[in-house]
Design an enzyme around this catalytic site. Structure first.
Site, PDB file in Angstrom:
ATOM      1  N   GLY A 100      -7.487   3.048  11.209  1.00 59.41           N
ATOM      2  CA  GLY A 100      -8.230   1.709  10.983  1.00 59.41           C
ATOM      3  C   GLY A 100      -8.088   1.540   9.299  1.00 59.41           C
ATOM      4  O   GLY A 100      -9.069   0.466   9.067  1.00 59.41           O
ATOM      5  N   THR A 101      -7.594   2.464   8.516  1.00 57.44           N
ATOM      6  CA  THR A 101      -7.788   2.137   7.345  1.00 57.44           C
ATOM      7  C   THR A 101      -7.179   0.848   6.801  1.00 57.44           C
ATOM      8  O   THR A 101      -7.682   0.201   5.888  1.00 57.44           O
ATOM      9  CB  THR A 101      -6.762   3.298   6.534  1.00 57.44           C
ATOM     10  OG1 THR A 101      -7.461   4.810   6.988  1.00 57.44           O
ATOM     11  CG2 THR A 101      -6.875   3.450   5.008  1.00 57.44           C
ATOM     12  N   GLY A 102      -6.035   0.490   7.345  1.00 58.21           N
ATOM     13  CA  GLY A 102      -5.369  -0.787   6.961  1.00 58.21           C
ATOM     14  C   GLY A 102      -6.141  -1.889   7.222  1.00 58.21           C
ATOM     15  O   GLY A 102      -6.521  -2.849   6.371  1.00 58.21           O
ATOM     16  N   CYS A 103      -6.761  -2.073   8.624  1.00 59.36           N
ATOM     17  CA  CYS A 103      -7.692  -2.888   8.887  1.00 59.36           C
ATOM     18  C   CYS A 103      -8.829  -3.323   8.096  1.00 59.36           C
ATOM     19  O   CYS A 103      -9.384  -4.187   7.601  1.00 59.36           O
ATOM     20  CB  CYS A 103      -8.039  -2.851  10.264  1.00 59.36           C
ATOM     21  SG  CYS A 103      -6.709  -2.406  11.499  1.00 59.36           S
ATOM     22  N   THR A 130      -8.036   8.737   9.474  1.00 62.42           N
ATOM     23  CA  THR A 130      -7.700   7.427   8.765  1.00 62.42           C
ATOM     24  C   THR A 130      -7.367   6.356   9.623  1.00 62.42           C
ATOM     25  O   THR A 130      -6.580   5.403   9.206  1.00 62.42           O
ATOM     26  CB  THR A 130      -6.322   7.875   8.070  1.00 62.42           C
ATOM     27  OG1 THR A 130      -5.484   8.330   9.123  1.00 62.42           O
ATOM     28  CG2 THR A 130      -6.737   8.835   6.885  1.00 62.42           C
ATOM     29  N   LYS A 176       0.952  -1.273  -0.061  1.00 55.54           N
ATOM     30  CA  LYS A 176      -0.034  -0.134  -0.014  1.00 55.54           C
ATOM     31  C   LYS A 176       0.857   1.264   0.070  1.00 55.54           C
ATOM     32  O   LYS A 176       1.621   1.266   1.086  1.00 55.54           O
ATOM     33  CB  LYS A 176      -0.870  -0.117   1.087  1.00 55.54           C
ATOM     34  CG  LYS A 176      -1.769  -1.211   1.075  1.00 55.54           C
ATOM     35  CD  LYS A 176      -2.592  -1.207   2.575  1.00 55.54           C
ATOM     36  CE  LYS A 176      -1.651  -1.870   3.731  1.00 55.54           C
ATOM     37  NZ  LYS A 176      -2.321  -2.120   4.693  1.00 55.54           N
TER      38      LYS A 176
HETATM   39  O1  PXL Z   1      -4.085  -0.188  12.171  1.00 58.01           O
HETATM   40  C1  PXL Z   1      -3.502  -1.100  12.743  1.00 58.01           C
HETATM   41  C2  PXL Z   1      -3.941  -1.738  14.061  1.00 58.01           C
HETATM   42  C3  PXL Z   1      -4.527  -2.904  14.181  1.00 58.01           C
HETATM   43  N1  PXL Z   1      -5.052  -3.640  15.058  1.00 58.01           N
HETATM   44  C4  PXL Z   1      -5.445  -2.799  16.510  1.00 58.01           C
HETATM   45  C5  PXL Z   1      -4.812  -1.253  16.380  1.00 58.01           C
HETATM   46  C6  PXL Z   1      -4.310  -0.802  15.273  1.00 58.01           C
HETATM   47  C7  PXL Z   1      -3.824   0.644  15.326  1.00 58.01           C
HETATM   48  O2  PXL Z   1      -3.961   1.283  16.098  1.00 58.01           O
HETATM   49  O3  PXL Z   1      -5.184  -0.652  17.611  1.00 58.01           O
HETATM   50  C8  PXL Z   1      -5.898  -3.401  17.374  1.00 58.01           C
END
Ligand code: PXL
Length: 267
Positions: A210-213, A208, A177
């Site tokens: 939580g974007t990757g999750c 933004t 990404k």
């Molecule tokens: O975005 C990565 C991520 C994944 N999982 C948890 C997070 C974060 C970012 O803060 O808290 C639980």
């Protein structure tokens, strides 16, 4: 006749702020009309500003959660997120090796936006050599791709070289990404044969978290619904872009995305 509902599992950490991790994944699964399940690896005490603390669950309890849902409900697609320590990475890799889940999306989460550790240093080698070979797709951002490939990424050709090196670790495909580079957000997919690019406009916003999750959860949901890898990425990218554009300004830091995007409008 209605199609059976697809079953999608997230193996990840909890974000008490509701923007990332398990919470973002389950919201995304609902937006995609799939049935969401979760294996919690760790719990963060966190809001939009910072991580106040992290506690990991025991690998045995991670394993127990997985066995409970896999044996009874079944899993069409799985994504992994925050795994926190080497023991949890190992148990998750073992589970994914020994069962047959058609789609495995590994988001190699390492560090939170504020710099907090979400994966301990000694777990990185286990992610590379034990977890990645189980993946249909791995979705690193640029800092993660640098760690997994061992090279610095400063240009599009570095990015392609990193993708080739990560692919050699044994995963089916790699999606790097490009959001951390300048200009448009260009993501590059390498499937072992060829490269594909997925582009969206950069959006100027703080919201933004939580974007990757959300992105990897959306890809896992699309794959569960029978989309090809490229189509699943395309739809997921559009979903994430809209979710950022329409983000909800909550909290005093990096606010969450808006997961109430109607997927019928983007497919
Ligand atoms: O975005 C990565 C991520 C994944 N999982 C948890 C997070 C974060 C970012 O803060 O808290 C639980």
């Amino acid at each position: 006749m209605r199609e059976p509902i697809r079953r999608v599992l997230t193996i990840a950490g909890s974000d008490s702020g509701g923007g990332a991790g398990i919470q973002a994944d389950l919201k995304t699964f609902s937006a995609f009309g799939v049935y969401g399940m979760s294996v919690v690896t760790s719990v963060t005490a966190q809001n939009t500003v910072r991580v106040h603390g992290v506690e990991a669950l025991s690998p045995e309890f991670v394993s127990l959660q997985f066995e409970a849902v896999y044996a009874d409900i079944g899993v069409d697609s799985v994504k992994t997120g925050m795994l926190y320590d080497a023991q949890i990475v190992m148990i998750v890799a073992q589970k994914l090796y020994s069962c047959t889940i058609p789609n495995v999306v590994v988001d190699p989460v390492m560090v939170a936006k504020g710099g907090d550790t979400l994966l301990q240093k000694d777990a990185i080698e286990k992610v590379k050599h034990e977890l990645l070979p189980t993946a249909t797709l791995v979705t690193p951002n640029i800092p993660e791709a640098e760690i997994l490939s061992g090279i610095r990424i400063e240009s599009p050709s570095d990015l392609r070289e990193a993708a080739i090196r990560i692919h050699k670790l044994g995963c089916g495909a790699v999606l790097i990404k490009g959001g951390h580079l300048k200009g448009d957000a260009v993501d590059v997919l390498f499937d072992g044969d060829s490269f594909s690019r997925f582009t969206s406009r950069r959006i100027a916003t703080l919201n933004t978290h939580g974007t990757g999750c959300t992105y990897s959860a959306a890809i896992a949901a699309g794959l569960a619904r029978g989309l090809s890898l490229k189509k699943a990425i395309q739809v997921a990218k559009k979903f994430v872009t809209r979710a950022i554009q329409e983000a909800i300004p909550l909290g005093k830091g990096h606010g969450p995305l808006n997961h109430f995007i109607r997927i019928e409008e983007i497919e």
